[in-house]
Scaffold this active site. Structure first.
Site, PDB file in Angstrom:
ATOM      1  N   GLY A 101       0.830  -1.222   0.000  1.00  0.00           N
ATOM      2  CA  GLY A 101       0.000   0.000   0.000  1.00  0.00           C
ATOM      3  C   GLY A 101       0.853   1.257   0.000  1.00  0.00           C
ATOM      4  N   GLY A 144      -0.158   5.287  -0.857  1.00  0.00           N
ATOM      5  CA  GLY A 144      -1.141   6.034  -0.075  1.00  0.00           C
ATOM      6  C   GLY A 144      -0.485   7.188   0.675  1.00  0.00           C
ATOM      7  N   GLN A 145      -1.234   7.732   1.641  1.00  0.00           N
ATOM      8  CA  GLN A 145      -0.756   8.933   2.351  1.00  0.00           C
ATOM      9  C   GLN A 145       0.554   8.655   3.093  1.00  0.00           C
ATOM     10  OE1 GLN A 145      -3.120  10.395   5.650  1.00  0.00           O
ATOM     11  NE2 GLN A 145      -2.102  12.385   5.624  1.00  0.00           N
ATOM     12  N   ASP A 168       1.942  -1.675  -4.464  1.00  0.00           N
ATOM     13  CA  ASP A 168       0.556  -1.234  -4.244  1.00  0.00           C
ATOM     14  C   ASP A 168      -0.317  -2.019  -5.228  1.00  0.00           C
ATOM     15  OD1 ASP A 168      -0.563   1.693  -2.827  1.00  0.00           O
ATOM     16  OD2 ASP A 168      -1.942   0.521  -4.074  1.00  0.00           O
ATOM     17  N   ILE A 169      -1.620  -2.002  -4.976  1.00  0.00           N
ATOM     18  CA  ILE A 169      -2.542  -2.742  -5.858  1.00  0.00           C
ATOM     19  C   ILE A 169      -2.722  -2.022  -7.195  1.00  0.00           C
ATOM     20  CG2 ILE A 169      -4.654  -1.663  -4.966  1.00  0.00           C
ATOM     21  CD1 ILE A 169      -5.986  -4.435  -5.210  1.00  0.00           C
ATOM     22  N   ASP A 213      -1.353  -7.213  -4.725  1.00  0.00           N
ATOM     23  CA  ASP A 213      -2.630  -7.203  -3.999  1.00  0.00           C
ATOM     24  C   ASP A 213      -2.437  -8.033  -2.729  1.00  0.00           C
ATOM     25  OD1 ASP A 213      -5.170  -7.629  -3.023  1.00  0.00           O
ATOM     26  OD2 ASP A 213      -6.032  -8.257  -4.946  1.00  0.00           O
ATOM     27  N   TYR A 232     -13.713  -0.481  10.466  1.00  0.00           N
ATOM     28  CA  TYR A 232     -12.283  -0.133  10.539  1.00  0.00           C
ATOM     29  C   TYR A 232     -11.741  -0.461  11.931  1.00  0.00           C
ATOM     30  CZ  TYR A 232      -8.145   2.982  10.326  1.00  0.00           C
ATOM     31  OH  TYR A 232      -6.875   3.509  10.349  1.00  0.00           O
ATOM     32  N   LYS A 265      -8.966  -3.152  13.217  1.00  0.00           N
ATOM     33  CA  LYS A 265      -7.735  -2.669  13.862  1.00  0.00           C
ATOM     34  C   LYS A 265      -7.505  -3.399  15.192  1.00  0.00           C
ATOM     35  CE  LYS A 265      -6.054  -0.020  10.783  1.00  0.00           C
ATOM     36  NZ  LYS A 265      -4.809  -0.434  10.114  1.00  0.00           N
TER      37      LYS A 265
HETATM   38  P1  NAD Z   1      -4.209   5.261   2.270  1.00  0.00           P
HETATM   39  O1  NAD Z   1      -5.656   4.982   2.090  1.00  0.00           O
HETATM   40  O2  NAD Z   1      -3.721   6.615   1.967  1.00  0.00           O
HETATM   41  O3  NAD Z   1      -3.348   4.226   1.428  1.00  0.00           O
HETATM   42  C1  NAD Z   1      -3.638   2.860   1.410  1.00  0.00           C
HETATM   43  C2  NAD Z   1      -3.021   2.256   0.170  1.00  0.00           C
HETATM   44  O4  NAD Z   1      -3.351   0.872   0.142  1.00  0.00           O
HETATM   45  C3  NAD Z   1      -3.538   2.869  -1.141  1.00  0.00           C
HETATM   46  O5  NAD Z   1      -2.464   3.321  -1.930  1.00  0.00           O
HETATM   47  C4  NAD Z   1      -4.275   1.715  -1.830  1.00  0.00           C
HETATM   48  O6  NAD Z   1      -4.144   1.717  -3.237  1.00  0.00           O
HETATM   49  C5  NAD Z   1      -3.600   0.501  -1.205  1.00  0.00           C
HETATM   50  N1  NAD Z   1      -4.428  -0.702  -1.237  1.00  0.00           N
HETATM   51  C6  NAD Z   1      -5.763  -0.831  -1.102  1.00  0.00           C
HETATM   52  N2  NAD Z   1      -6.142  -2.107  -1.242  1.00  0.00           N
HETATM   53  C7  NAD Z   1      -5.014  -2.819  -1.459  1.00  0.00           C
HETATM   54  C8  NAD Z   1      -4.751  -4.189  -1.686  1.00  0.00           C
HETATM   55  N3  NAD Z   1      -5.731  -5.097  -1.708  1.00  0.00           N
HETATM   56  N4  NAD Z   1      -3.465  -4.582  -1.868  1.00  0.00           N
HETATM   57  C9  NAD Z   1      -2.469  -3.679  -1.854  1.00  0.00           C
HETATM   58  N5  NAD Z   1      -2.647  -2.361  -1.662  1.00  0.00           N
HETATM   59  C10 NAD Z   1      -3.921  -1.939  -1.469  1.00  0.00           C
HETATM   60  O7  NAD Z   1      -3.855   4.858   3.780  1.00  0.00           O
HETATM   61  P2  NAD Z   1      -2.702   5.435   4.712  1.00  0.00           P
HETATM   62  O8  NAD Z   1      -3.235   6.658   5.363  1.00  0.00           O
HETATM   63  O9  NAD Z   1      -1.432   5.490   4.001  1.00  0.00           O
HETATM   64  O10 NAD Z   1      -2.713   4.306   5.850  1.00  0.00           O
HETATM   65  C11 NAD Z   1      -1.777   3.250   5.869  1.00  0.00           C
HETATM   66  C12 NAD Z   1      -2.002   2.472   7.162  1.00  0.00           C
HETATM   67  O11 NAD Z   1      -1.868   3.346   8.288  1.00  0.00           O
HETATM   68  C13 NAD Z   1      -3.400   1.842   7.281  1.00  0.00           C
HETATM   69  O12 NAD Z   1      -3.302   0.614   7.976  1.00  0.00           O
HETATM   70  C14 NAD Z   1      -4.139   2.829   8.149  1.00  0.00           C
HETATM   71  O13 NAD Z   1      -5.183   2.231   8.857  1.00  0.00           O
HETATM   72  C15 NAD Z   1      -3.035   3.279   9.087  1.00  0.00           C
HETATM   73  N6  NAD Z   1      -3.315   4.568   9.701  1.00  0.00           N
HETATM   74  C16 NAD Z   1      -3.356   5.700   8.953  1.00  0.00           C
HETATM   75  C17 NAD Z   1      -3.641   6.910   9.567  1.00  0.00           C
HETATM   76  C18 NAD Z   1      -3.692   8.183   8.797  1.00  0.00           C
HETATM   77  O14 NAD Z   1      -4.093   9.227   9.358  1.00  0.00           O
HETATM   78  N7  NAD Z   1      -3.295   8.210   7.534  1.00  0.00           N
HETATM   79  C19 NAD Z   1      -3.891   6.942  10.945  1.00  0.00           C
HETATM   80  C20 NAD Z   1      -3.886   5.763  11.656  1.00  0.00           C
HETATM   81  C21 NAD Z   1      -3.571   4.568  11.035  1.00  0.00           C
HETATM   82  N1  SER Z   2      -6.801   8.890   9.877  1.00  0.00           N
HETATM   83  C1  SER Z   2      -7.411   7.612  10.124  1.00  0.00           C
HETATM   84  C2  SER Z   2      -8.868   7.673   9.826  1.00  0.00           C
HETATM   85  O1  SER Z   2      -9.439   8.707  10.074  1.00  0.00           O
HETATM   86  C3  SER Z   2      -7.199   7.200  11.548  1.00  0.00           C
HETATM   87  O2  SER Z   2      -6.988   5.856  11.598  1.00  0.00           O
HETATM   88  O3  SER Z   2      -9.427   6.692   9.394  1.00  0.00           O
END
Ligand code: NAD
Ligand code: SER
Length: 317
Positions: free
Chosen positions: A9, A12-13, A35-36, A54, A143, A147
Site C-alpha cells: 500500500g 497512499g498517504q 501497491d494494488i 494485492d 475499521y 484494527k
Molecule cells: P491510504 O488509504 O492513503 O493508502 C492505502 C493504500 O493501500 C492505497 O495506496 C491503496 O491503493 C492501497 N491498497 C488498497 N487495497 C489494497 C490491496 N488489496 N493490496 C495492496 N494495496 C492496497 O492509507 P494510509 O493513510 O497510508 O494508511 C496506511 C495504514 O496506516 C493503514 O493501515 C491505516 O489504517 C493506518 N493509519 C493511517 C492513519 C492516517 O491518518 N493516515 C492513521 C492511523 C492509522
Molecule cells: N486517519 C485515520 C482515519 O481517520 C485514523 O486511523 O481513518
C-alpha cells in the site's frame, strides 16, 4: 543494519513518504515499493523497485518476498475509517485478509513486520482523556473492528510463532505530499488546501471535537525508531499509543489564521464521520512508547501549521 524492506500500500498517504524515508535510510534498492494500483507517484515508482501487489493474494506476497529476499514488511495496505463504513465487506477483506496473509508469509520466512493500528481501535466506552495504553477497546466501526483484531493477531503471531511484529496506534496524520485516503481525521489535511486556495474551509467535523494528530515527519520517525528498538526493552510490541498533539477544528483554524489573516472556518458536519470522531479518544497517553523505545514527537500544532503552509505553497497549491 542492512535490511530488505517491502512496503505494501505504498502509494497512499503514509507510503508515499515512508517509502522515500526508508530509501534514504536503507538505500533505494533495499526498499521494494508495492501497491494494488500504479498511481502517478513517479518519485516512489522510479527511485527503486516497484511491484503491483494485492495483499489479498498470499501467493503473490510470498513471490515478491522471495524475489527480493525481503526480511522486513511495512504493511500499510488498508481501507480507512470513513470508506470502511461505506464498504465494510471490502474493509474486512483487505484489512483482515491482507494482514493475515502478511503474517503467514512472515511466519514461514521469519520476517519482521510493522503494522499500523489507529485511534480508530478505540470506542465510545474507552476513557476519552489521556487514553491509556491498555484499556477498553470496543470500537463501533468496521475499521476499528479490524484494527483491534489486527493488534491481537500481531500479538498472537509474536507469542505463538516468534514473529517479530511491531506496531503503533497512529492518530490522524497530517501531510503535504499525498492526500489522505478516506478517513475521519482528513479534515485536518483538507483545511490547508482550502485555506491556501479559497481562504475558507467548511469542516465536516464539528466544533469542539478533539482528536489526536501527528505531522508526517514524526510518524516516519516513529516507524524507524520502533523497528530499530531493542526487543528486550519492549514490554508491548504492537499497537503502541503515539501522539503529538490534540486539537479541535476551531483551534486549528485559529492557528492557520495567524498565517492567513482573512481565513474563515465554517461547519458543514457529516453525521457519519462525526459519529466516528465522537467515538474516538480526545487525547492519548503515549507514555509506554516514550518509556519502552524513547518516542518523542518534534512537531506541535504551531510548528506543523507553519511547515504545512510553507510546503504546500512551495508545491504551488
Ligand atoms: P491510504 O488509504 O492513503 O493508502 C492505502 C493504500 O493501500 C492505497 O495506496 C491503496 O491503493 C492501497 N491498497 C488498497 N487495497 C489494497 C490491496 N488489496 N493490496 C495492496 N494495496 C492496497 O492509507 P494510509 O493513510 O497510508 O494508511 C496506511 C495504514 O496506516 C493503514 O493501515 C491505516 O489504517 C493506518 N493509519 C493511517 C492513519 C492516517 O491518518 N493516515 C492513521 C492511523 C492509522
Ligand atoms: N486517519 C485515520 C482515519 O481517520 C485514523 O486511523 O481513518
Amino acid at each position: 543494519m542492512s535490511k530488505k524492506i517491502l512496503l505494501t500500500g505504498c502509494l497512499g498517504q503514509i507510503g508515499t513518504e515512508l517509502t522515500m524515508h526508508m530509501r534514504r535510510t536503507y538505500g533505494n534498492d533495499n526498499v521494494i515499493a508495492s501497491d494494488i494500483v500504479k498511481k502517478d507517484v513517479p518519485e516512489v515508482i522510479e527511485s527503486g523497485p516497484f511491484e503491483l501487489l494485492d495483499v489479498t493474494d498470499p501467493k503473490a506476497i510470498a513471490e515478491v518476498v522471495d524475489k527480493y529476499k525481503v526480511d522486513t514488511v511495512l504493511h500499510l495496505a488498508a481501507i480507512l475509517s470513513a470508506v470502511g463504513e461505506q464498504k465494510p465487506t471490502l474493509a474486512y477483506n483487505i484489512n483482515m485478509g491482507g494482514l493475515f496473509n502478511v503474517l503467514e508469509v512472515a511466519r514461514e520466512k521469519q520476517l519482521q513486520v510493522f503494522t499500523p493500528s489507529s485511534i480508530g481501535s478505540f470506542g465510545a466506552s474507552t476513557p476519552k482523556d489521556h487514553t491509556p495504553q491498555d484499556t477498553l477497546q470496543r470500537p463501533s466501526t468496521m475499521y476499528g473492528v479490524t484494527k483491534v483484531a489486527g493488534e491481537l493477531l500481531c500479538d498472537y503471531y509474536h507469542t505463538r510463532f516468534g514473529v517479530d511484529t511491531r506496531g503503533v496506534r497512529f492518530p490522524g496524520l497530517i501531510s503535504y505530499a499525498a492526500l489522505p485516503g478516506g478517513g475521519t481525521t482528513d479534515y485536518a489535511v483538507h483545511i490547508f488546501y482550502e485555506a491556501i486556495k479559497k481562504h475558507s474551509y467548511a469542516s465536516f467535523i464539528a466544533q469542539g471535537t478533539y482528536m489526536d494528530m501527528m505531522y508526517m515527519p514524526d510518524a516516519l520517525k516513529a516507524v524507524t525508531m520502533l523497528m530499530e528498538a531493542d526487543p528486550d526493552k519492549l514490554v508491548h510490541r504492537n499497537a503502541f499509543n503515539v501522539t503529538a498533539m490534540s486539537f479541535e477544528p476551531d483551534q486549528l483554524g485559529a492557528e492557520i489564521k495567524k498565517h492567513i489573516p482573512d481565513f474563515t472556518l465554517t461547519y458543514d458536519v457529516d453525521p457519519v464521520r462525526q459519529a466516528i470522531a465522537d467515538s474516538w479518544p480526545n487525547s492519548l497517553d503515549d507514555s509506554c512508547a516514550r518509556a519502552e523505545w524513547g518516542w518523542a514527537p518534534e512537531y506541535d500544532m504551531a510548528a506543523m501549521v507553519k511547515d504545512m503552509l510553507e510546503k504546500l505553497q512551495a508545491k504551488g497549491i
